[in-house]
Scaffold this motif. Structure first.
Motif, PDB file in Angstrom:
ATOM      1  N   MET A  77       1.008  -1.320  -0.009  1.00 39.76           N
ATOM      2  CA  MET A  77      -0.039   0.251   0.004  1.00 39.76           C
ATOM      3  C   MET A  77       0.934   1.214  -0.031  1.00 39.76           C
ATOM      4  O   MET A  77       1.778   1.428   0.937  1.00 39.76           O
ATOM      5  N   LEU A  78       0.727   2.247  -0.850  1.00 37.86           N
ATOM      6  CA  LEU A  78       1.665   3.313  -1.091  1.00 37.86           C
ATOM      7  C   LEU A  78       1.271   4.410   0.031  1.00 37.86           C
ATOM      8  O   LEU A  78       0.315   4.154   0.554  1.00 37.86           O
ATOM      9  N   SER A  79       2.019   5.428  -0.295  1.00 28.83           N
ATOM     10  CA  SER A  79       1.885   6.484   0.798  1.00 28.83           C
ATOM     11  C   SER A  79       0.552   7.339   1.066  1.00 28.83           C
ATOM     12  O   SER A  79       0.135   7.317   2.252  1.00 28.83           O
ATOM     13  N   ALA A  80      -0.216   7.638  -0.063  1.00 20.95           N
ATOM     14  CA  ALA A  80      -1.242   8.415   0.300  1.00 20.95           C
ATOM     15  C   ALA A  80      -2.561   7.470   0.803  1.00 20.95           C
ATOM     16  O   ALA A  80      -3.067   7.715   1.912  1.00 20.95           O
ATOM     17  N   SER A 116      11.860  -0.708  -2.171  1.00 22.03           N
ATOM     18  CA  SER A 116      11.773   0.406  -1.239  1.00 22.03           C
ATOM     19  C   SER A 116      11.334   1.610  -1.823  1.00 22.03           C
ATOM     20  O   SER A 116      10.943   1.657  -3.018  1.00 22.03           O
ATOM     21  N   SER A 117      11.675   2.777  -1.384  1.00 22.46           N
ATOM     22  CA  SER A 117      10.872   4.151  -1.738  1.00 22.46           C
ATOM     23  C   SER A 117      11.973   5.255  -1.248  1.00 22.46           C
ATOM     24  O   SER A 117      12.517   5.200  -0.271  1.00 22.46           O
ATOM     25  N   ILE A 118      11.780   6.369  -1.894  1.00 22.43           N
ATOM     26  CA  ILE A 118      12.398   7.579  -1.304  1.00 22.43           C
ATOM     27  C   ILE A 118      11.334   8.022  -0.145  1.00 22.43           C
ATOM     28  O   ILE A 118      12.070   8.713   0.728  1.00 22.43           O
ATOM     29  N   ALA A 119      10.375   7.257   0.148  1.00 25.48           N
ATOM     30  CA  ALA A 119       9.487   7.527   1.264  1.00 25.48           C
ATOM     31  C   ALA A 119      10.432   7.320   2.820  1.00 25.48           C
ATOM     32  O   ALA A 119       9.872   7.665   3.694  1.00 25.48           O
ATOM     33  N   VAL A 141       3.122   5.849   7.207  1.00 26.24           N
ATOM     34  CA  VAL A 141       3.190   4.642   7.502  1.00 26.24           C
ATOM     35  C   VAL A 141       4.035   3.711   6.617  1.00 26.24           C
ATOM     36  O   VAL A 141       4.666   2.833   6.729  1.00 26.24           O
ATOM     37  N   TYR A 142       3.795   4.137   5.195  1.00 29.78           N
ATOM     38  CA  TYR A 142       4.413   3.577   4.078  1.00 29.78           C
ATOM     39  C   TYR A 142       5.913   3.768   4.150  1.00 29.78           C
ATOM     40  O   TYR A 142       6.572   2.660   4.295  1.00 29.78           O
ATOM     41  N   GLY A 143       6.422   4.914   4.539  1.00 26.39           N
ATOM     42  CA  GLY A 143       7.896   4.973   4.644  1.00 26.39           C
ATOM     43  C   GLY A 143       8.289   4.238   5.670  1.00 26.39           C
ATOM     44  O   GLY A 143       9.476   3.846   5.930  1.00 26.39           O
ATOM     45  N   TYR A 169      12.749   3.359  -5.035  1.00 25.59           N
ATOM     46  CA  TYR A 169      12.373   4.021  -6.252  1.00 25.59           C
ATOM     47  C   TYR A 169      11.910   5.351  -5.848  1.00 25.59           C
ATOM     48  O   TYR A 169      11.417   5.832  -4.846  1.00 25.59           O
ATOM     49  N   PRO A 170      12.185   6.305  -6.778  1.00 27.78           N
ATOM     50  CA  PRO A 170      11.293   7.601  -6.737  1.00 27.78           C
ATOM     51  C   PRO A 170       9.990   7.450  -7.333  1.00 27.78           C
ATOM     52  O   PRO A 170       9.678   6.306  -7.512  1.00 27.78           O
ATOM     53  N   GLY A 171       9.648   8.456  -7.599  1.00 27.44           N
ATOM     54  CA  GLY A 171       8.340   8.498  -8.424  1.00 27.44           C
ATOM     55  C   GLY A 171       8.173   7.845  -9.788  1.00 27.44           C
ATOM     56  O   GLY A 171       9.010   8.246 -10.463  1.00 27.44           O
ATOM     57  N   GLY A 181      -2.577   5.396  -5.447  1.00 27.16           N
ATOM     58  CA  GLY A 181      -2.432   5.658  -3.900  1.00 27.16           C
ATOM     59  C   GLY A 181      -1.348   6.262  -3.433  1.00 27.16           C
ATOM     60  O   GLY A 181      -0.769   6.378  -2.467  1.00 27.16           O
ATOM     61  N   GLY A 182      -0.590   6.723  -4.625  1.00 33.67           N
ATOM     62  CA  GLY A 182       0.729   7.264  -4.084  1.00 33.67           C
ATOM     63  C   GLY A 182       0.723   8.962  -4.099  1.00 33.67           C
ATOM     64  O   GLY A 182      -0.153   9.441  -4.727  1.00 33.67           O
ATOM     65  N   THR A 183       1.738   9.551  -3.827  1.00 31.22           N
ATOM     66  CA  THR A 183       2.000  10.942  -3.740  1.00 31.22           C
ATOM     67  C   THR A 183       2.485  11.509  -5.189  1.00 31.22           C
ATOM     68  O   THR A 183       2.419  12.701  -5.466  1.00 31.22           O
ATOM     69  N   THR A 184       3.218  10.506  -5.711  1.00 29.34           N
ATOM     70  CA  THR A 184       3.923  11.110  -6.874  1.00 29.34           C
ATOM     71  C   THR A 184       2.869  10.752  -8.171  1.00 29.34           C
ATOM     72  O   THR A 184       3.410  11.064  -9.391  1.00 29.34           O
ATOM     73  N   ASP A 185       1.630  10.299  -7.742  1.00 36.25           N
ATOM     74  CA  ASP A 185       0.898   9.843  -8.972  1.00 36.25           C
ATOM     75  C   ASP A 185       0.265  11.091  -9.785  1.00 36.25           C
ATOM     76  O   ASP A 185       0.075  10.876 -11.132  1.00 36.25           O
ATOM     77  N   SER A 277       7.988  16.341   2.937  1.00 39.06           N
ATOM     78  CA  SER A 277       8.755  15.771   3.845  1.00 39.06           C
ATOM     79  C   SER A 277       9.895  14.751   2.888  1.00 39.06           C
ATOM     80  O   SER A 277      10.907  14.450   3.571  1.00 39.06           O
ATOM     81  N   TRP A 278       9.793  14.531   1.655  1.00 42.46           N
ATOM     82  CA  TRP A 278      10.686  13.950   0.971  1.00 42.46           C
ATOM     83  C   TRP A 278      11.719  14.835   0.282  1.00 42.46           C
ATOM     84  O   TRP A 278      11.539  16.024   0.216  1.00 42.46           O
ATOM     85  N   PRO A 279      12.999  13.984  -0.050  1.00 41.68           N
ATOM     86  CA  PRO A 279      13.905  14.807  -0.777  1.00 41.68           C
ATOM     87  C   PRO A 279      13.565  15.498  -1.989  1.00 41.68           C
ATOM     88  O   PRO A 279      12.585  14.723  -2.689  1.00 41.68           O
TER      89      PRO A 279
HETATM   90  C1  AKB Z   1       4.334   7.257  -3.593  1.00 43.62           C
HETATM   91  O1  AKB Z   1       4.217   8.162  -3.776  1.00 43.62           O
HETATM   92  O2  AKB Z   1       3.710   6.605  -2.369  1.00 43.62           O
HETATM   93  C2  AKB Z   1       5.327   6.165  -4.460  1.00 43.62           C
HETATM   94  C3  AKB Z   1       6.530   6.272  -3.765  1.00 43.62           C
HETATM   95  C4  AKB Z   1       7.587   7.448  -3.995  1.00 43.62           C
HETATM   96  O3  AKB Z   1       7.307   5.178  -3.276  1.00 43.62           O
HETATM   97  N1  AKB Z   1       5.196   6.470  -5.656  1.00 43.62           N
END
Ligand code: AKB
Length: 319
Positions: A77-80, A116-119, A141-143, A169-171, A181-185, A277-279
């Motif tokens: 389950m992704l960040s958002a 994993s993720s930049i989260a 919680v994703y991060g 992974y980045p977006g 369900g992601g923030t980079t969608d 909050s992300w780089p």
């Molecule tokens: C998200 O936005 O949650 C993902 C990610 C950066 O891991 N795309």
């Protein structure tokens, strides 16, 4: 018996990765699984196993019987969405990973890939060119699940010799599958709106820079990392991976080079807080040194490819 299993094959990355694995190794060599049926005919040419990745019994039955050479475990389950269902996100992201790592410890899987993720980074992490060993400071919680998962991967590698490999992974931006369900969608939705001739309302601020990557680069990186001899892999948590960094207004401008009337409005919502909050950008010298990682696609080329591909898909759907 197939040699490869992709868990979470119906997701944005899952669909693209399965298609690439089928091309590389053959449809018969790939089994695909998910809790929902993948909405892609190409993916469904492989054997489909209906699987709830949190269910320990079904997972161990499939993995013990399958004796796969490689398992790509992408279910998450992704960040958002995770922020709306924190406990469910934790359960899915952690339980499923532990089931796979346990199966690998039993000797039923030779090699595991887990994303994993930049989260994993957060407000206390340096913002630009984040190094491999930067402070991890997840706020979602994703991060948190990705940070914990990274350490579980290293633990299983060091304690039990499990060959598990991972990328932060980045977006990810692609045209063959929809994100969820992601923030980079936004960076996928914006191309779809542009192609449909609609204005786009962006849920992030115009100047919110984030690390991003074109899907073909992400898939190539994954396949490359999984082919590297085990002794070359020095990072057993997860590799930083960089490609590009851009803001919503930069993507909008790049689209306007092709579609000058395209308009974007900005209405930041709760996802803005996550993005902040992300780089902004990631440094990836460890991945370059250990397995020769090099991104190929940057924003102008990605925009051309995305717009052409979405248009082609729309025309095929109409005719
Ligand atoms: C998200 O936005 O949650 C993902 C990610 C950066 O891991 N795309």
């Amino acid at each position: 018996m197939a040699k490869i299993l992709v868990i979470g094959a119906a997701g944005q990355l899952g669909i693209e990765l399965v298609l690439a694995l089928q091309t590389q190794y053959g449809v018969e060599e790939v089994d695909v699984s998910d809790i929902r049926v993948p909405n892609d005919e190409g993916v469904m040419r492989s054997r489909f196993l209906h699987l709830d990745a949190t269910d320990e019994d079904s997972m161990s039955t499939v993995l013990e019987e399958g004796r796969y050479h490689a398992v790509y475990h992408l279910a998450a389950m992704l960040s958002a969405t995770g922020e709306k269902n924190p406990i469910a996100a934790w359960d899915l992201n952690m339980q499923s990973l532990l089931h796979v790592l346990e199966a690998a410890k039993e000797g039923w899987i030779d090699r595991v890939f887990w994303p994993s993720s930049i989260a994993v980074f957060g407000p206390q992490t340096i913002k630009k060119s984040v190094p491999q060993d930067a402070l991890l400071d997840p706020t979602t919680v994703y991060g948190i699940s990705k940070q914990a998962g990274e350490y579980w991967c290293r633990y299983y590698h060091e304690k039990y010799g499990v060959d598990v490999r991972s990328i932060r992974y980045p977006g990810l931006i692609g045209h063959r599958s929809a994100p969820g369900g992601g923030t980079t969608d936004y960076a996928v939705e914006i191309y779809q709106a542009a192609n449909a001739g609609e204005a786009y309302t962006c849920f992030l601020r115009a100047d919110q820079a984030l690390p991003m990557m074109y899907m073909d680069d992400a898939v190539r990186a994954t396949l490359e990392l999984m082919r590297v001899p085990a002794n070359q892999i020095r990072v057993r948590t997860s590799y930083n991976l960089g490609a590009m960094s851009f803001t919503p207004s930069e993507v909008a401008k790049s689209i306007q080079q092709h579609l000058p009337n395209f308009q974007v409005h900005y209405q930041p919502d709760h996802r803005q807080g996550i993005a902040e909050s992300w780089p902004e950008s990631i440094e990836d010298t460890a991945a370059q040194a250990d397995w020769g990682w090099k991104p190929k696609v940057l924003l102008p080329e990605m925009t051309t490819t995305m717009l052409l591909a979405i248009e082609k898909k729309t025309q095929t759907a109409v005719h």
